[in-house]
Structures are given as C-alpha cells and as structure tokens.
Design an enzyme around this catalytic site. Structure first.
Site, mmCIF file in Angstrom:
data_model
loop_
_atom_site.group_PDB
_atom_site.id
_atom_site.type_symbol
_atom_site.label_atom_id
_atom_site.label_comp_id
_atom_site.label_asym_id
_atom_site.label_seq_id
_atom_site.Cartn_x
_atom_site.Cartn_y
_atom_site.Cartn_z
ATOM 1 C CD GLU A 52 -2.773 1.164 2.484
ATOM 2 O OE1 GLU A 52 -3.588 2.095 2.610
ATOM 3 O OE2 GLU A 52 -2.650 0.238 3.307
ATOM 4 C CG ASP A 81 5.452 6.834 -6.453
ATOM 5 O OD1 ASP A 81 4.702 5.865 -6.649
ATOM 6 O OD2 ASP A 81 5.036 7.951 -6.115
ATOM 7 C CB SER A 82 6.922 8.326 -12.111
ATOM 8 O OG SER A 82 6.379 7.111 -12.618
ATOM 9 N N GLY A 169 0.735 4.860 -19.790
ATOM 10 C CA GLY A 169 0.185 5.856 -18.877
ATOM 11 C C GLY A 169 -0.344 7.075 -19.610
ATOM 12 C CE1 TYR A 170 -3.654 10.334 -16.574
ATOM 13 C CE2 TYR A 170 -1.877 9.343 -15.286
ATOM 14 C CZ TYR A 170 -3.213 9.688 -15.428
ATOM 15 O OH TYR A 170 -4.106 9.413 -14.428
ATOM 16 C CE LYS A 191 8.374 7.986 -21.633
ATOM 17 N NZ LYS A 191 7.363 6.999 -21.229
ATOM 18 C CG HIS A 196 9.318 11.322 -15.854
ATOM 19 N ND1 HIS A 196 8.977 11.052 -17.165
ATOM 20 C CD2 HIS A 196 8.527 10.507 -15.103
ATOM 21 C CE1 HIS A 196 8.030 10.136 -17.202
ATOM 22 N NE2 HIS A 196 7.744 9.777 -15.965
ATOM 23 N NE ARG A 197 9.979 5.174 -15.059
ATOM 24 C CZ ARG A 197 8.847 5.598 -15.624
ATOM 25 N NH1 ARG A 197 8.772 5.795 -16.923
ATOM 26 N NH2 ARG A 197 7.795 5.863 -14.879
#
Length: 209
Positions: A52, A81-82, A169-170, A191, A196-197
């Site tokens: 969780e 976590d992104s 994702g987005y 990419k 960001h990654r």
C-alpha cells in the site's frame, strides 16, 4: 565521492529486483539498465505483492516500495514512483496518477485517466494554461536497509486529443517542451533521452555504477 559531494554505495553486478507490477515501467527500466549488465527480475515474478502506497510524496512511495521488495526477497530492489503534475489542477493528479486511472472494478485504464485530466482542465478553463510536468523518484534499497534515491523531471504541455500508442500511462497527452509530438508518438530511444525516468536514472547511474 560523487559530483554531489555525497558518498554513495556502489551497486555490485548481479540480480536486481524491479519493484513494480506496471509492465510499461518494467520494460522502460529494463531497457535503461540493459547497458550495465544488471540482471533484472520483476517483483511480480518473485511473488512479491504491491504494498500500500501510504507516502505523501514520490520519494516516500518509491522508498517504501523498494524497501518492501528488498526485505521480502533479500536482494537489492529498485522502485519507481512517478506521476503527472498539471499546473492548472494544482499539481494533480501527482502521486495519485495511477488512482485517477482506476475503474470501479479496481483495474486501471489510462484512457479513462486521460479523460479525467482533460475534463478537470476544461473545468479550470483555458486561462489556467496547459503547463505540466512528469516527476520520477527512483529508489534503490538493499536488504540491510540502506536506500539511495534520485529524482528526475521533464516539463511539457498537456495536449488533447491523445496522440500515439507508444509509451504508457499519460504519455499520449504529454508533449515535452521543444517538441511537436507527444511521448506517445515518440520512439522509445528518443523518450529515454529526455524523460523524467531517464533523468532520475542518469543521476542513479552516475552515483551508483
């Protein structure tokens, strides 16, 4: 001693757990690690459940997931976590990006997530702008409890309708600054050069390899 003045623990060759059940993230992280001879295995393949995510930041959630997998497997574990942060929405969906894509049955549909972002932006109005950024926190945890965390960012604009079927994702509604196409239209290599990654990963590599 690294360029940031901190002493980092080096990652030794061997097996590394990727603490994610997201196939898109698993693929991208494995591709980024490929040149370094690291053998990756997913948390799911080892029977490790998803913990969780109770953190209130990308860094906190990345560290939580990395520690969880390292504790259960006895192997170093890398967690990501992104999320997408939209200026017009006060930084939302942010750490709740995956939850914005959740359906009533608990499954995730990012087409629905993108529709929700678009609908909320329409409510905010055009004067609120289209600026957005992706954030990624990468945490590497060892079984003895040591953790190293690195954060990356890429800025851009939200576009509509979604464009392209690459990435995940987005990506289809995010157009990075200086480019005329979305992450969803971009070749993976392009990419990886700016995301960001990739930004967080470059910092990790500089410090730990």
């Amino acid at each position: 001693m690294s360029d940031d003045g901190l002493l980092h623990r080096k990652l030794a060759p061997g097996k590394l757990v990727i603490a994610s059940h997201n196939k898109g993230k698993l693929r991208e992280i494995a591709e980024l690690l490929a040149p370094y001879g690291i053998e990756t295995v997913s948390a799911g393949a080892l029977g490790v459940p998803e913990p969780e995510e109770t953190g209130t930041s990308f860094v906190a959630n990345a560290e939580l997931k990395a520690r969880f997998s390292a504790d259960l497997t006895g192997l170093p574990a890398l967690a990501d976590d992104s999320g997408l942060c939209v200026e017009a929405l006060g930084g939302e969906p942010g750490i709740f990006s995956a939850r914005w894509a959740e359906l009533d049955d608990g499954s995730r549909d990012f087409a629905e997530g993108m529709r929700r972002v678009h609908a909320r932006m329409q409510e905010a109005g055009d004067e609120a702008g289209h600026d957005a950024h992706f954030i990624c926190a990468l945490s590497l945890a060892w079984p003895d409890g040591h953790v190293e965390t690195f954060e990356g960012r890429v800025d851009g604009l939200i576009t509509w309708p979604p464009r392209g079927d690459r990435g995940f994702g987005y990506d289809p509604i995010f157009q990075p600054l200086g480019h005329a196409i979305s992450f969803g239209e971009m070749e993976p290599e392009a990419k990886h050069a700016m995301s960001h990654r990739a930004d967080a990963f470059a910092k990790l590599v500089a410090a730990l390899f």
